[in-house]
Design a protein around this motif. Structure first.
Motif, PDB file in Angstrom:
ATOM      1  N   GLY A  95      10.083  -4.857   2.499  1.00  0.00           N
ATOM      2  CA  GLY A  95       9.860  -3.450   2.175  1.00  0.00           C
ATOM      3  C   GLY A  95      10.552  -3.041   0.888  1.00  0.00           C
ATOM      4  N   ILE A 125       5.754   4.129   0.986  1.00  0.00           N
ATOM      5  CA  ILE A 125       5.130   3.004   1.708  1.00  0.00           C
ATOM      6  C   ILE A 125       5.288   3.178   3.222  1.00  0.00           C
ATOM      7  CG2 ILE A 125       5.338   1.401  -0.228  1.00  0.00           C
ATOM      8  CD1 ILE A 125       7.652   0.043   1.349  1.00  0.00           C
ATOM      9  N   VAL A 158      21.597 -12.491   1.399  1.00  0.00           N
ATOM     10  CA  VAL A 158      20.815 -13.664   1.000  1.00  0.00           C
ATOM     11  C   VAL A 158      20.762 -13.765  -0.526  1.00  0.00           C
ATOM     12  CG1 VAL A 158      18.520 -14.707   1.103  1.00  0.00           C
ATOM     13  CG2 VAL A 158      19.442 -13.484   3.098  1.00  0.00           C
ATOM     14  N   LYS A 217      10.454   5.908   2.699  1.00  0.00           N
ATOM     15  CA  LYS A 217      10.616   4.731   1.830  1.00  0.00           C
ATOM     16  C   LYS A 217       9.597   4.756   0.704  1.00  0.00           C
ATOM     17  CE  LYS A 217      13.626   2.519   4.436  1.00  0.00           C
ATOM     18  NZ  LYS A 217      14.930   2.093   3.957  1.00  0.00           N
ATOM     19  N   SER A 243      20.022 -11.432   6.408  1.00  0.00           N
ATOM     20  CA  SER A 243      21.399 -11.951   6.263  1.00  0.00           C
ATOM     21  C   SER A 243      22.077 -12.243   7.597  1.00  0.00           C
ATOM     22  CB  SER A 243      22.281 -10.949   5.511  1.00  0.00           C
ATOM     23  OG  SER A 243      21.626 -10.436   4.406  1.00  0.00           O
ATOM     24  N   LYS A 244      22.007 -11.273   8.519  1.00  0.00           N
ATOM     25  CA  LYS A 244      22.777 -11.382   9.777  1.00  0.00           C
ATOM     26  C   LYS A 244      21.926 -11.956  10.913  1.00  0.00           C
ATOM     27  CE  LYS A 244      25.096  -7.077   8.416  1.00  0.00           C
ATOM     28  NZ  LYS A 244      24.011  -6.484   7.578  1.00  0.00           N
ATOM     29  N   ALA A 290       0.868  -1.174   0.000  1.00  0.00           N
ATOM     30  CA  ALA A 290       0.000   0.000   0.000  1.00  0.00           C
ATOM     31  C   ALA A 290       0.900   1.218   0.000  1.00  0.00           C
ATOM     32  CB  ALA A 290      -0.878   0.010   1.251  1.00  0.00           C
ATOM     33  N   SER A 333      15.293  -5.673  -4.976  1.00  0.00           N
ATOM     34  CA  SER A 333      16.157  -6.833  -5.261  1.00  0.00           C
ATOM     35  C   SER A 333      15.360  -7.949  -5.929  1.00  0.00           C
ATOM     36  CB  SER A 333      16.753  -7.388  -3.969  1.00  0.00           C
ATOM     37  OG  SER A 333      17.672  -6.514  -3.429  1.00  0.00           O
ATOM     38  N   GLU A 386       5.724  -9.030   0.854  1.00  0.00           N
ATOM     39  CA  GLU A 386       5.088  -7.865   1.490  1.00  0.00           C
ATOM     40  C   GLU A 386       6.109  -6.802   1.880  1.00  0.00           C
ATOM     41  OE1 GLU A 386       1.710  -7.673   4.006  1.00  0.00           O
ATOM     42  OE2 GLU A 386       1.266  -9.787   3.793  1.00  0.00           O
ATOM     43  N   GLY A 396      11.435  -8.388   4.329  1.00  0.00           N
ATOM     44  CA  GLY A 396      12.838  -8.145   4.674  1.00  0.00           C
ATOM     45  C   GLY A 396      12.955  -7.816   6.153  1.00  0.00           C
ATOM     46  N   GLY A 454      14.229  -5.269   7.477  1.00  0.00           N
ATOM     47  CA  GLY A 454      13.900  -3.862   7.739  1.00  0.00           C
ATOM     48  C   GLY A 454      12.440  -3.724   8.150  1.00  0.00           C
ATOM     49  N   THR A 455      11.575  -4.489   7.525  1.00  0.00           N
ATOM     50  CA  THR A 455      10.147  -4.431   7.837  1.00  0.00           C
ATOM     51  C   THR A 455       9.863  -5.042   9.208  1.00  0.00           C
ATOM     52  OG1 THR A 455       9.569  -4.456   5.502  1.00  0.00           O
ATOM     53  CG2 THR A 455       7.869  -5.236   7.023  1.00  0.00           C
ATOM     54  N   ARG A 513      19.178 -10.847  12.364  1.00  0.00           N
ATOM     55  CA  ARG A 513      18.928  -9.793  13.360  1.00  0.00           C
ATOM     56  C   ARG A 513      17.508  -9.847  13.921  1.00  0.00           C
ATOM     57  NH1 ARG A 513      19.669  -4.320  10.918  1.00  0.00           N
ATOM     58  NH2 ARG A 513      19.496  -5.224   8.845  1.00  0.00           N
ATOM     59  N   ASP A 546       8.192  -2.588  11.865  1.00  0.00           N
ATOM     60  CA  ASP A 546       6.745  -2.769  12.113  1.00  0.00           C
ATOM     61  C   ASP A 546       6.399  -3.904  13.083  1.00  0.00           C
ATOM     62  OD1 ASP A 546       6.578  -0.839  10.176  1.00  0.00           O
ATOM     63  OD2 ASP A 546       5.882  -2.184   8.585  1.00  0.00           O
ATOM     64  N   THR A 557      13.576  -2.132  -0.042  1.00  0.00           N
ATOM     65  CA  THR A 557      14.875  -2.671  -0.458  1.00  0.00           C
ATOM     66  C   THR A 557      14.707  -4.068  -1.031  1.00  0.00           C
ATOM     67  OG1 THR A 557      15.790  -1.459   1.414  1.00  0.00           O
ATOM     68  CG2 THR A 557      17.245  -3.046   0.352  1.00  0.00           C
ATOM     69  N   LEU A 558      13.965  -4.902  -0.318  1.00  0.00           N
ATOM     70  CA  LEU A 558      13.746  -6.271  -0.787  1.00  0.00           C
ATOM     71  C   LEU A 558      12.908  -6.272  -2.069  1.00  0.00           C
ATOM     72  CD1 LEU A 558      14.197  -9.280  -0.298  1.00  0.00           C
ATOM     73  CD2 LEU A 558      12.123  -9.295   1.092  1.00  0.00           C
TER      74      LEU A 558
HETATM   75  N1  LIG Z   1       3.105   0.088   3.028  1.00  0.00           N
HETATM   76  C1  LIG Z   1       3.453  -1.156   2.810  1.00  0.00           C
HETATM   77  O1  LIG Z   1       2.768  -1.903   2.081  1.00  0.00           O
HETATM   78  C2  LIG Z   1       4.700  -1.697   3.437  1.00  0.00           C
HETATM   79  C3  LIG Z   1       4.932  -3.057   3.404  1.00  0.00           C
HETATM   80  C4  LIG Z   1       6.129  -3.539   3.965  1.00  0.00           C
HETATM   81  C5  LIG Z   1       7.050  -2.666   4.524  1.00  0.00           C
HETATM   82  N2  LIG Z   1       6.766  -1.342   4.549  1.00  0.00           N
HETATM   83  C6  LIG Z   1       7.747  -0.402   5.126  1.00  0.00           C
HETATM   84  O2  LIG Z   1       9.012  -0.609   4.507  1.00  0.00           O
HETATM   85  C7  LIG Z   1      10.023  -0.206   5.426  1.00  0.00           C
HETATM   86  C8  LIG Z   1      11.117  -1.249   5.441  1.00  0.00           C
HETATM   87  O3  LIG Z   1      11.753  -1.288   4.180  1.00  0.00           O
HETATM   88  P1  LIG Z   1      13.337  -1.436   4.098  1.00  0.00           P
HETATM   89  O4  LIG Z   1      13.705  -1.172   2.699  1.00  0.00           O
HETATM   90  O5  LIG Z   1      13.959  -0.623   5.179  1.00  0.00           O
HETATM   91  O6  LIG Z   1      13.591  -2.940   4.527  1.00  0.00           O
HETATM   92  P2  LIG Z   1      13.212  -4.361   3.890  1.00  0.00           P
HETATM   93  O7  LIG Z   1      13.137  -4.283   2.422  1.00  0.00           O
HETATM   94  O8  LIG Z   1      12.055  -4.911   4.641  1.00  0.00           O
HETATM   95  O9  LIG Z   1      14.484  -5.218   4.305  1.00  0.00           O
HETATM   96  C9  LIG Z   1      15.710  -4.944   3.677  1.00  0.00           C
HETATM   97  C10 LIG Z   1      16.826  -5.748   4.299  1.00  0.00           C
HETATM   98  O10 LIG Z   1      16.735  -7.114   3.895  1.00  0.00           O
HETATM   99  C11 LIG Z   1      18.027  -7.663   3.989  1.00  0.00           C
HETATM  100  N3  LIG Z   1      18.408  -8.424   2.811  1.00  0.00           N
HETATM  101  C12 LIG Z   1      19.117  -9.579   2.839  1.00  0.00           C
HETATM  102  N4  LIG Z   1      19.377 -10.023   1.623  1.00  0.00           N
HETATM  103  C13 LIG Z   1      18.812  -9.123   0.774  1.00  0.00           C
HETATM  104  C14 LIG Z   1      18.792  -9.041  -0.628  1.00  0.00           C
HETATM  105  N5  LIG Z   1      19.345  -9.981  -1.410  1.00  0.00           N
HETATM  106  N6  LIG Z   1      18.172  -7.988  -1.188  1.00  0.00           N
HETATM  107  C15 LIG Z   1      17.590  -7.042  -0.422  1.00  0.00           C
HETATM  108  N7  LIG Z   1      17.580  -7.071   0.926  1.00  0.00           N
HETATM  109  C16 LIG Z   1      18.202  -8.110   1.517  1.00  0.00           C
HETATM  110  C17 LIG Z   1      19.033  -6.505   4.137  1.00  0.00           C
HETATM  111  O11 LIG Z   1      19.453  -6.436   5.496  1.00  0.00           O
HETATM  112  P3  LIG Z   1      20.581  -7.489   5.999  1.00  0.00           P
HETATM  113  O12 LIG Z   1      21.710  -7.406   5.004  1.00  0.00           O
HETATM  114  O13 LIG Z   1      20.939  -7.042   7.352  1.00  0.00           O
HETATM  115  O14 LIG Z   1      19.921  -8.809   5.969  1.00  0.00           O
HETATM  116  C18 LIG Z   1      18.185  -5.303   3.814  1.00  0.00           C
HETATM  117  O15 LIG Z   1      18.616  -4.125   4.449  1.00  0.00           O
HETATM  118  C19 LIG Z   1       9.358  -0.038   6.777  1.00  0.00           C
HETATM  119  O16 LIG Z   1       9.250   1.336   7.078  1.00  0.00           O
HETATM  120  C20 LIG Z   1       7.983  -0.636   6.584  1.00  0.00           C
HETATM  121  O17 LIG Z   1       6.987   0.022   7.347  1.00  0.00           O
HETATM  122  C21 LIG Z   1       5.623  -0.839   4.036  1.00  0.00           C
END
Ligand SMILES: NC(=O)c1ccc[n+]([C@@H]2O[C@H](COP(=O)([O-])OP(=O)(O)OC[C@H]3O[C@@H](n4cnc5c(N)ncnc54)[C@H](OP(=O)(O)O)[C@@H]3O)[C@@H](O)[C@H]2O)c1
Length: 223
Positions: free
Chosen positions: A154, A17, A132, A185, A79-80, A10, A160, A152, A48, A50-51, A82, A55, A156-157
Motif C-alpha cells: 500500500g 487508495i 525490511v 491512504k 518486518s515483525k 487504483a 519506500s 501492489e 506490505g 498493512g495491505t 505479523r 484487505d 507506505t511501501l
Molecule cells: N487501491 C489500491 O490499489 C490499493 C492497493 C494496495 C493497498 N491498498 C490499501 O492500502 C492500505 C494499506 O497501506 P499501508 O500504507 O497501511 O500499508 P502497506 O504499505 O501495505 O504496508 C506497510 C508496512 O510494511 C512494513 N514494512 C516493512 N519494511 C518496510 C519498508 N522498508 N518500507 C515500508 N514499509 C515496510 C511496515 O510494517 P512492519 O514494520 O510492521 O513490517 C509498514 O507499516 C490498505 O487500506 C489497502 O486497502 C490499496
C-alpha cells in the motif's frame, strides 16, 4: 541485480487508495481484468503487511482465464512477521515469501506460528535491522528467479520503494470518484519529501479510458 518493478494501483480522483475506514473497492471490472493480466505476466506480486491486514488479499490470477501455474510468487514485506496464519496469502494457491527484519528473526523462528507457516509451505527471508531492507530483498528475489515484479501497495511501501529507486514503471487507474478524508491512504504516503526539488520524476508513456476509469502509464526517471 534486481527485478524490473511495476507499481500498479487504483485511486480516486483525489488520490486515495482506500477510504479512512479501509474500504478499497475502487477499480471497475475492466480495470480488474487489466490488473490480473499484469499479474499473469509477472513472476511475483509484492504488498506490505498493512495491505494484508486491511484487505486479506489472495494475490492470485482469478479474474481472467488462468492456470494455477500462472499465479506469481506472493511476497509480503512484514518486518515483525505479523501475517496471520490463516491469511489468504498463505494458502496453497501459489508460493509465498514473507520478508521479515533481522531484529525479530530469532524469536519468531522459535514460535509455533513460524512452524505452522513453514508447514504450509511459506518461505522466509530476513534483511535489515528493524525494517525490511528493500534493496537486499530485491536482490534476493532476483537470485530466486524473479525477473518481473508487480508492486501492489500500500501507500507506505509504495513510498519506500520509489524513494529507494526500486520502481521502474507505474500504472495507475483513476476512478471517477472522490472520497476525501485526511486519514484516508493516498497513492504514496510514508515520510514524504520536504522539497518539490526532491520529487521523483516521471514520464507519461500512455493514457487511455477503460470503462469509466482513466489509465495512466509512467516510466520512473531513476538516476
Ligand atoms: N487501491 C489500491 O490499489 C490499493 C492497493 C494496495 C493497498 N491498498 C490499501 O492500502 C492500505 C494499506 O497501506 P499501508 O500504507 O497501511 O500499508 P502497506 O504499505 O501495505 O504496508 C506497510 C508496512 O510494511 C512494513 N514494512 C516493512 N519494511 C518496510 C519498508 N522498508 N518500507 C515500508 N514499509 C515496510 C511496515 O510494517 P512492519 O514494520 O510492521 O513490517 C509498514 O507499516 C490498505 O487500506 C489497502 O486497502 C490499496
Amino acid at each position: 541485480m534486481r527485478p524490473y518493478v511495476i507499481l500498479n494501483a487504483a485511486m480516486t480522483l483525489d488520490g486515495k487508495i482506500a477510504t479512512q475506514t479501509g474500504s478499497s473497492n475502487i477499480s471497475g471490472r475492466e480495470d480488474l481484468e487489466r490488473v490480473h493480466e499484469i499479474r499473469k505476466d509477472c513472476d511475483a506480486i509484492m504488498v506490505g503487511i498493512g495491505t494484508v491486514l486491511a484487505d486479506d488479499p489472495r494475490l492470485t490470477v482469478h479474474k481472467i482465464d488462468a492456470k494455477p501455474e500462472d499465479n506469481p510468487v506472493r511476497v509480503v514485506v512484514d518486518s515483525k512477521c505479523r501475517t496471520p496464519v490463516d491469511a489468504r496469502i498463505t494458502n496453497g494457491d501459489a508460493k509465498t515469501i514473507i520478508a521479515g527484519a533481522n531484529e525479530y528473526k530469532w524469536d519468531f523462528k522459535e514460535s509455533d506460528k513460524y512452524k505452522t507457516l513453514t508447514d504450509k509451505g511459506v518461505k522466509f527471508y530476513f534483511s535489515g535491522d528493524k525494517r525490511v531492507d528493500l534493496k537486499a530483498l530485491m536482490s534476493y528475489l532476483h537470485e530466486e528467479g524473479i525477473e518481473k515484479l508487480m508492486l501492489e501497495g500500500g501507500s507506505t511501501l509504495n513510498f519506500s520503494m520509489i524513494k529507494a529507486g526500486l520502481i521502474d514503471e507505474i500504472s495507475i487507474c483513476i476512478a471517477p470518484m472522490v472520497v476525501g478524508g485526511v486519514n484516508a491512504k493516498t497513492f504514496f504516503d510514508g515520510d514524504g519529501f520536504d522539497l518539490m526539488d526532491e520529487a521523483v520524476r516521471l514520464e507519461l508513456t500512455d493514457s487511455y479510458s477503460l470503462g469509466k476509469d482513466l489509465i495512466l502509464h509512467y516510466k520512473v526517471l531513476n538516476d
